[in-house]
Write an enzyme that holds these catalytic residues in place. Sequence first.
Site, mmCIF file in Angstrom:
data_model
loop_
_atom_site.group_PDB
_atom_site.id
_atom_site.type_symbol
_atom_site.label_atom_id
_atom_site.label_comp_id
_atom_site.label_asym_id
_atom_site.label_seq_id
_atom_site.Cartn_x
_atom_site.Cartn_y
_atom_site.Cartn_z
ATOM 1 N N SER A 1 -0.930 -22.175 91.900
ATOM 2 C CA SER A 1 -1.939 -22.134 92.978
ATOM 3 C C SER A 1 -3.261 -22.607 92.405
ATOM 4 O O SER A 1 -3.456 -22.602 91.195
ATOM 5 C CB SER A 1 -2.073 -20.690 93.471
ATOM 6 O OG SER A 1 -3.286 -20.490 94.167
ATOM 7 N N TYR B 1 -2.700 -11.712 93.636
ATOM 8 C CA TYR B 1 -2.118 -13.055 93.702
ATOM 9 C C TYR B 1 -2.715 -13.930 92.602
ATOM 10 O O TYR B 1 -2.010 -14.659 91.900
ATOM 11 C CB TYR B 1 -2.422 -13.646 95.078
ATOM 12 C CG TYR B 1 -1.746 -14.943 95.405
ATOM 13 C CD1 TYR B 1 -2.338 -16.163 95.096
ATOM 14 C CD2 TYR B 1 -0.508 -14.961 96.060
ATOM 15 C CE1 TYR B 1 -1.720 -17.357 95.420
ATOM 16 C CE2 TYR B 1 0.105 -16.154 96.392
ATOM 17 C CZ TYR B 1 -0.504 -17.350 96.080
ATOM 18 O OH TYR B 1 0.112 -18.540 96.402
#
Length: 256
Positions: A147, A160
């Site tokens: 990400s 996350y």
Amino acid sequence: MSAKLFDLSGRLALVTGSSRGLGNTLARGLAAAGADLVLHGRDADRVRREAAAIAGDYGVKVSTTLFDVTDRDGAARALDGVLDTVGVPDILVNNAGIQSRAPFNEIEAKNWDAVLATNLSSVFYVSQPITRRMAERGSGKVVNIGSVVTLLARQTVVPYTAAKGGVAMLSKGMAADLARFNVQVNTISPGYFASEMNTALINDPEFDAWVKARTPAQRWGDFEELVGALIFLASDASSFVSGQNIFVDGGMTSVV
Ligand code: GCO
């Protein structure tokens, strides 16, 4: 010469979380490049339905496997079945992931644990049974999905961010240990894509405007735009590339 470099005909690819969403797009991209597939999920009907659809669409062989990526023993049992009956994947894509948003001081431990297990520990649980056999064979490709938060943090997504930051370094660690067996391990880090996980963000006009202003391409990404980087890292074209983190983010991580 160059076309063959990206040809995945005869290769076997396993993609976690591939019955829907990004994982499904990635699996379809690998099939379009010629790879046979092992489709993975937890919903038997959905996985089997999608396997038949992909086989029909691309004329490749599609097997299925069902397991919870956070269950190490269950994953090992299911993967042993794949390794024994289908074969040792040439390509492993660790895609399965979840999101949980809350300010740091309001994070619930169960959500922290779930995100770290699903997004980070699962990469270890799923990879090890497969990379052991890849090393024996002397070839293999592992692509872990990261990400932009492997590099830049954003408020309210700390679990996350921690997990995906770990994924990027896990790729480097795996690359360090596995390169001598001709197993390359890399990360693809998406920017902001119109995914199911981001529905709340897309439907928030303020966040939508922020993504378009913060991204030089001035738009959200489309899942299909991740397939090119995946084919590169899954093919012979990247035989000397390992431990890298390719950002597919419309330029977001290149600007302040
Ligand atoms: C969020 C989003 C992001 C994106 C993507 C960015 O809440 O910020 O879910 O995490 O999904 O991971 O690279």
